[in-house]
Design a protein around this motif. Structure first.
Motif, PDB file in Angstrom:
ATOM      1  N   ASP A  10       0.859  -1.189   0.000  1.00  0.00           N
ATOM      2  CA  ASP A  10       0.000   0.000   0.000  1.00  0.00           C
ATOM      3  C   ASP A  10       0.893   1.237   0.000  1.00  0.00           C
ATOM      4  N   LEU A  11       0.675   2.122  -0.967  1.00  0.00           N
ATOM      5  CA  LEU A  11       1.496   3.317  -1.055  1.00  0.00           C
ATOM      6  C   LEU A  11       1.367   4.187   0.192  1.00  0.00           C
ATOM      7  N   ASN A  12       0.245   4.096   0.874  1.00  0.00           N
ATOM      8  CA  ASN A  12       0.050   4.879   2.101  1.00  0.00           C
ATOM      9  C   ASN A  12       1.010   4.471   3.210  1.00  0.00           C
ATOM     10  N   ASP A  13       1.646   3.297   3.061  1.00  0.00           N
ATOM     11  CA  ASP A  13       2.629   2.849   4.045  1.00  0.00           C
ATOM     12  C   ASP A  13       4.001   3.494   3.821  1.00  0.00           C
ATOM     13  N   VAL A  14       4.129   4.217   2.730  1.00  0.00           N
ATOM     14  CA  VAL A  14       5.388   4.892   2.416  1.00  0.00           C
ATOM     15  C   VAL A  14       5.276   6.358   2.810  1.00  0.00           C
ATOM     16  N   ARG A  16       5.461  10.162   2.757  1.00  0.00           N
ATOM     17  CA  ARG A  16       5.645  11.086   1.627  1.00  0.00           C
ATOM     18  C   ARG A  16       7.001  11.774   1.679  1.00  0.00           C
ATOM     19  N   GLU A  17       7.457  12.080   2.901  1.00  0.00           N
ATOM     20  CA  GLU A  17       8.739  12.756   3.039  1.00  0.00           C
ATOM     21  C   GLU A  17       9.884  11.880   2.523  1.00  0.00           C
ATOM     22  N   TRP A  18       9.773  10.566   2.761  1.00  0.00           N
ATOM     23  CA  TRP A  18      10.830   9.655   2.336  1.00  0.00           C
ATOM     24  C   TRP A  18      11.008   9.693   0.823  1.00  0.00           C
ATOM     25  N   VAL A  19       9.920   9.774   0.098  1.00  0.00           N
ATOM     26  CA  VAL A  19       9.993   9.784  -1.364  1.00  0.00           C
ATOM     27  C   VAL A  19      10.905  10.909  -1.843  1.00  0.00           C
ATOM     28  N   PHE A  20      10.711  12.104  -1.288  1.00  0.00           N
ATOM     29  CA  PHE A  20      11.528  13.241  -1.706  1.00  0.00           C
ATOM     30  C   PHE A  20      12.952  13.138  -1.166  1.00  0.00           C
ATOM     31  N   GLU A  21      13.101  12.730   0.079  1.00  0.00           N
ATOM     32  CA  GLU A  21      14.430  12.600   0.670  1.00  0.00           C
ATOM     33  C   GLU A  21      15.268  11.578  -0.097  1.00  0.00           C
ATOM     34  N   HIS A  22      14.636  10.447  -0.457  1.00  0.00           N
ATOM     35  CA  HIS A  22      15.363   9.347  -1.078  1.00  0.00           C
ATOM     36  C   HIS A  22      15.729   9.649  -2.533  1.00  0.00           C
ATOM     37  N   TYR A  23      14.748  10.012  -3.339  1.00  0.00           N
ATOM     38  CA  TYR A  23      15.000  10.170  -4.772  1.00  0.00           C
ATOM     39  C   TYR A  23      15.754  11.456  -5.106  1.00  0.00           C
ATOM     40  N   LEU A  24      15.643  12.455  -4.253  1.00  0.00           N
ATOM     41  CA  LEU A  24      16.389  13.697  -4.476  1.00  0.00           C
ATOM     42  C   LEU A  24      17.717  13.709  -3.732  1.00  0.00           C
ATOM     43  N   LYS A  25      17.949  12.634  -2.943  1.00  0.00           N
ATOM     44  CA  LYS A  25      19.200  12.510  -2.173  1.00  0.00           C
ATOM     45  C   LYS A  25      19.436  13.751  -1.302  1.00  0.00           C
ATOM     46  N   LEU A  26      18.394  14.142  -0.600  1.00  0.00           N
ATOM     47  CA  LEU A  26      18.482  15.329   0.249  1.00  0.00           C
ATOM     48  C   LEU A  26      19.394  15.070   1.433  1.00  0.00           C
ATOM     49  N   THR A  27      20.087  16.085   1.864  1.00  0.00           N
ATOM     50  CA  THR A  27      21.011  15.957   2.994  1.00  0.00           C
ATOM     51  C   THR A  27      20.362  16.338   4.319  1.00  0.00           C
ATOM     52  N   GLY A  68      10.077  22.432 -15.965  1.00  0.00           N
ATOM     53  CA  GLY A  68       8.640  22.651 -16.011  1.00  0.00           C
ATOM     54  C   GLY A  68       7.856  21.574 -15.301  1.00  0.00           C
ATOM     55  N   TYR A  69       8.532  20.538 -14.778  1.00  0.00           N
ATOM     56  CA  TYR A  69       7.845  19.465 -14.074  1.00  0.00           C
ATOM     57  C   TYR A  69       7.394  19.927 -12.690  1.00  0.00           C
ATOM     58  N   GLY A  70       6.371  19.278 -12.182  1.00  0.00           N
ATOM     59  CA  GLY A  70       5.898  19.582 -10.845  1.00  0.00           C
ATOM     60  C   GLY A  70       4.855  18.576 -10.407  1.00  0.00           C
ATOM     61  N   GLY A  71       4.521  18.604  -9.109  1.00  0.00           N
ATOM     62  CA  GLY A  71       3.496  17.705  -8.599  1.00  0.00           C
ATOM     63  C   GLY A  71       3.930  17.030  -7.315  1.00  0.00           C
ATOM     64  N   ASP A  72       3.350  15.859  -7.052  1.00  0.00           N
ATOM     65  CA  ASP A  72       3.642  15.133  -5.819  1.00  0.00           C
ATOM     66  C   ASP A  72       4.767  14.129  -6.041  1.00  0.00           C
ATOM     67  N   GLY A  73       4.954  13.225  -5.059  1.00  0.00           N
ATOM     68  CA  GLY A  73       6.027  12.248  -5.154  1.00  0.00           C
ATOM     69  C   GLY A  73       5.885  11.312  -6.327  1.00  0.00           C
ATOM     70  N   MET A  94       7.001   1.696  -3.875  1.00  0.00           N
ATOM     71  CA  MET A  94       6.797   0.642  -2.870  1.00  0.00           C
ATOM     72  C   MET A  94       7.940  -0.361  -2.889  1.00  0.00           C
ATOM     73  N   GLU A  95       8.403  -0.716  -4.075  1.00  0.00           N
ATOM     74  CA  GLU A  95       9.542  -1.644  -4.177  1.00  0.00           C
ATOM     75  C   GLU A  95      10.794  -1.050  -3.531  1.00  0.00           C
ATOM     76  N   ASP A  96      11.093   0.191  -3.886  1.00  0.00           N
ATOM     77  CA  ASP A  96      12.309   0.828  -3.382  1.00  0.00           C
ATOM     78  C   ASP A  96      12.243   1.042  -1.873  1.00  0.00           C
TER      79      ASP A  96
END
Length: 326
Positions: A10-14, A16-27, A68-73, A94-96
């Motif tokens: 279930d995507l709700n188990d992920v 939302r903050e993790w999606v941005f932290e992980h894929y953008l490699k935020l420090t 020009g991209y934008g939106g949610d995770g 969900m896999e990642d």
């Protein structure tokens, strides 16, 4: 196949903050603050142009002004991996995340709404020779600027308050080349500082630029990418066309404003920047409203074209494009 016993169904188990932290490699961890980073979609981005922020529900979103991209995770992952649809992006996330938590412990930080700076004060001044030199480059006089309620400012002040209205911080900006964009009723809706490469615009209120000047006496309406482009279009002296522009090229004018005025014109066309984000933004209007769009293949945008090539040359190139579209 996921090489772990951890299964996320279930995507709700992920978080939302993790999606941005992980894929953008935020420090830094996300807990409600806004961030501005270099575009992950453009290696040529020298100045941070990708904004990560929270919406009214406290959900993280992004806006990348380079692509020009934008939106949610889900939008982020779709564009990052060229995935066809939100379903595939959801499965990828969900896999990642399953792989991640099989090797790490992720504890979301308590969300804390961040107080933002707001414009609290400003002072108008008279035009000077520096203003004249800047705007003259775009063939715009003080009379044209004042006709669209653009006036020079000597300073502006921004404050940050806590939830009880106590001032936490104050920033006072006094410099040359500060301009206030006002409505007909005198309301300040935007501050423009063209010499500030990091933050040229400060939005104060929502407003469809040029809407106060509409008379609904022309056959056609053109949507330009900015107020400066709008004023330069009027400087061309092409009659029978009125002009408006959104808060930014990357935001689509909402239906509650657009639909009532569509019937007042025989046709509405779009003229945005001569680059990939401009083309994508114009295509959004085509998809949403069916508006045709034209591309002025000169400089980056209409105002730069006027600056670089002059009024007569831009009119010479643009007029056939308009005639064909109309």
């Amino acid at each position: 196949m996921i090489s772990t016993a951890t299964i996320i169904s279930d995507l709700n188990d992920v978080p939302r903050e993790w999606v941005f932290e992980h894929y953008l490699k935020l420090t830094e961890r996300l807990s409600g603050q806004s961030l501005k980073i270099k575009s992950i979609f453009s290696s040529r981005d020298k100045v941070p142009s990708m904004c990560i922020y929270t919406d009214s529900k406290g959900h993280y979103k992004f806006k990348d002004f380079s692509s020009g991209y934008g939106g949610d995770g889900l939008n982020l992952v779709m564009h990052l991996y060229n995935l066809d649809g939100r379903g595939k992006a959801s499965f990828r996330i969900m896999e990642d995340y399953a792989v991640y938590i099989s090797n790490n412990t992720y504890v979301p930080i308590t969300y804390k709404p961040q107080n933002k700076y707001v414009v609290s004060d400003y002072e108008m001044r008279h035009w000077n020779t520096l203003d004249q030199a800047y705007w003259k480059g775009f063939k715009l006089s003080s009379s044209i600027l004042e006709g669209h309620n653009v006036y020079p400012l000597s300073f502006y002040t921004m404050i940050k308050e806590d939830d009880e209205g106590r001032i936490l911080d104050t920033v006072h900006i006094k410099a040359n080349f500060i301009y206030g964009y006002f409505r007909e009723d005198g309301t300040l809706y935007k501050i423009y500082t063209p010499k500030n490469k990091d933050n040229k615009f400060i939005k104060v209120h929502d407003y469809i630029q040029g809407s106060d000047q509409l008379e609904f006496k022309s056959k056609y309406l053109i949507i330009t990418s900015s107020l400066k482009d709008l004023m330069c279009f009027k400087r061309l002296g092409i009659t029978g066309i009125e002009s408006i522009s959104p808060d930014s090229e990357n935001s689509v004018i909402p239906e509650n404003f657009m639909k009532p005025i569509i019937s007042k014109y025989q046709k509405v066309i779009v003229l945005f920047d001569n680059d990939e984000p401009g083309l994508k933004s114009a295509q959004k209007y085509k998809s949403k409203y069916g508006f045709e769009y034209i591309n002025l293949d000169m400089s980056k945008d209409l105002s730069d074209s006027v600056r670089d090539h002059g009024v007569d040359k831009v009119r010479e190139v643009l007029f056939p494009l308009l005639k064909q579209a109309l």
